[in-house]
Design a protein around this motif. Structure first.
Motif, mmCIF file in Angstrom:
data_model
loop_
_atom_site.group_PDB
_atom_site.id
_atom_site.type_symbol
_atom_site.label_atom_id
_atom_site.label_comp_id
_atom_site.label_asym_id
_atom_site.label_seq_id
_atom_site.Cartn_x
_atom_site.Cartn_y
_atom_site.Cartn_z
ATOM 1 N N THR A 135 0.102 -44.944 -127.172
ATOM 2 C CA THR A 135 0.953 -44.076 -126.711
ATOM 3 C C THR A 135 0.398 -42.654 -126.423
ATOM 4 O O THR A 135 -0.410 -42.363 -127.064
ATOM 5 C CB THR A 135 2.251 -43.877 -127.501
ATOM 6 N N PHE A 136 0.876 -41.875 -125.242
ATOM 7 C CA PHE A 136 0.389 -40.737 -124.912
ATOM 8 C C PHE A 136 1.465 -40.120 -124.458
ATOM 9 O O PHE A 136 2.403 -40.462 -123.797
ATOM 10 C CB PHE A 136 -0.489 -40.758 -123.775
ATOM 11 N N PRO A 149 9.719 -38.083 -119.948
ATOM 12 C CA PRO A 149 9.465 -36.984 -119.257
ATOM 13 C C PRO A 149 8.125 -37.296 -118.038
ATOM 14 O O PRO A 149 8.219 -36.451 -116.971
ATOM 15 C CB PRO A 149 8.866 -35.725 -120.009
ATOM 16 N N SER A 150 7.567 -38.291 -118.417
ATOM 17 C CA SER A 150 6.213 -38.727 -117.440
ATOM 18 C C SER A 150 6.885 -39.067 -116.099
ATOM 19 O O SER A 150 6.300 -39.062 -115.188
ATOM 20 C CB SER A 150 5.558 -39.708 -118.191
ATOM 21 N N TRP A 163 3.413 -44.125 -121.604
ATOM 22 C CA TRP A 163 2.872 -42.712 -121.067
ATOM 23 C C TRP A 163 4.181 -41.922 -121.029
ATOM 24 O O TRP A 163 5.033 -42.072 -120.219
ATOM 25 C CB TRP A 163 2.199 -42.839 -119.732
ATOM 26 N N SER A 164 4.538 -41.012 -122.052
ATOM 27 C CA SER A 164 5.706 -40.277 -122.021
ATOM 28 C C SER A 164 5.442 -38.778 -121.740
ATOM 29 O O SER A 164 6.392 -38.129 -121.538
ATOM 30 C CB SER A 164 6.429 -40.393 -123.318
ATOM 31 N N SER A 165 4.233 -38.216 -121.851
ATOM 32 C CA SER A 165 4.062 -36.864 -121.909
ATOM 33 C C SER A 165 4.334 -36.366 -120.606
ATOM 34 O O SER A 165 3.777 -36.903 -119.420
ATOM 35 C CB SER A 165 2.699 -36.612 -122.456
ATOM 36 N N ALA A 166 4.972 -35.161 -120.296
ATOM 37 C CA ALA A 166 4.974 -34.628 -119.075
ATOM 38 C C ALA A 166 3.787 -33.677 -118.754
ATOM 39 O O ALA A 166 3.612 -33.108 -117.666
ATOM 40 C CB ALA A 166 6.230 -33.618 -119.087
ATOM 41 N N ASP A 167 2.723 -33.678 -119.384
ATOM 42 C CA ASP A 167 1.643 -32.901 -119.434
ATOM 43 C C ASP A 167 0.543 -33.467 -118.488
ATOM 44 O O ASP A 167 0.012 -34.591 -118.622
ATOM 45 C CB ASP A 167 0.842 -32.588 -120.556
ATOM 46 N N GLU A 222 -2.627 -33.057 -118.122
ATOM 47 C CA GLU A 222 -3.994 -33.316 -118.631
ATOM 48 C C GLU A 222 -3.801 -34.465 -119.402
ATOM 49 O O GLU A 222 -4.704 -35.388 -119.605
ATOM 50 C CB GLU A 222 -4.222 -32.001 -119.291
ATOM 51 N N VAL A 223 -2.839 -34.948 -120.167
ATOM 52 C CA VAL A 223 -2.573 -35.964 -120.850
ATOM 53 C C VAL A 223 -2.672 -37.345 -119.885
ATOM 54 O O VAL A 223 -3.487 -38.140 -120.312
ATOM 55 C CB VAL A 223 -1.320 -36.105 -121.608
#
Length: 117
Positions: free
Chosen positions: A116-117, A49-50, A14-18, A20-21
Motif C-alpha cells: 500500500t502507498f 485521493p489518488s 495506491w491511495s496517496s494524493a502525493d 511523489e508517492v
C-alpha cells in the motif's frame, strides 16, 4: 488465458494524493516488478485521493498508460471515483473503474501479496 496463480501475484493499493508517492514508489515498483519478472501478475488499485490525482495530472496519466501497455492491470475504485466526480476521466484512460472492496478482499483471502502507498 490461464488462471492467475495468487502465489505469483501482487496487488498495490495506491491511495496517496502525493505525486511523489506515485512516481517514486507505487509506479516505479509496479512497473518494474512486472517488467523484470519479479511477479507474474501485477495489479495497481487506485483507491481514495489518488483517483483525483490520476484524473487531473498528465504526467501521472502518461505513466498509468505506459504501465497498462506493458501489462500492469489497473483498477480504480468506482465509489471513490464517483465521489470525486472523476469516473469518466479514469474510464477514458482505459482504467477499469469498479467497486473494489469485494475483489480486494478476494485477492487477500486467496493469497495475493499486497503493498500500500
Amino acid at each position: 488465458m490461464s488462471p492467475i496463480n495468487p502465489e505469483d501475484s501482487l496487488f498495490i493499493i495506491w491511495s496517496s494524493a502525493d505525486p511523489e508517492v506515485a512516481h517514486n514508489l507505487a509506479f516505479m515498483y509496479a512497473h518494474n516488478s512486472l517488467a523484470r519478472g519479479w511477479w507474474d501478475n501485477v495489479r495497481l488499485v487506485i483507491w481514495g485521493p489518488s483517483a483525483k490525482l490520476a484524473s487531473h495530472n498528465a504526467e501521472i496519466q502518461e505513466k498509468l498508460t505506459a504501465m497498462m501497455h506493458d501489462g500492469v492491470e489497473i483498477w480504480a475504485c468506482r465509489a471513490c471515483a464517483d465521489n470525486y466526480g472523476v469516473t469518466p476521466d479514469l474510464e477514458a484512460l482505459g482504467i477499469s473503474v469498479i467497486y473494489v472492496g469485494e475483489p480486494v478482499t478476494a485477492m487477500i483471502k486467496s493469497g495475493w501479496e499486497k503493498l500500500t502507498f
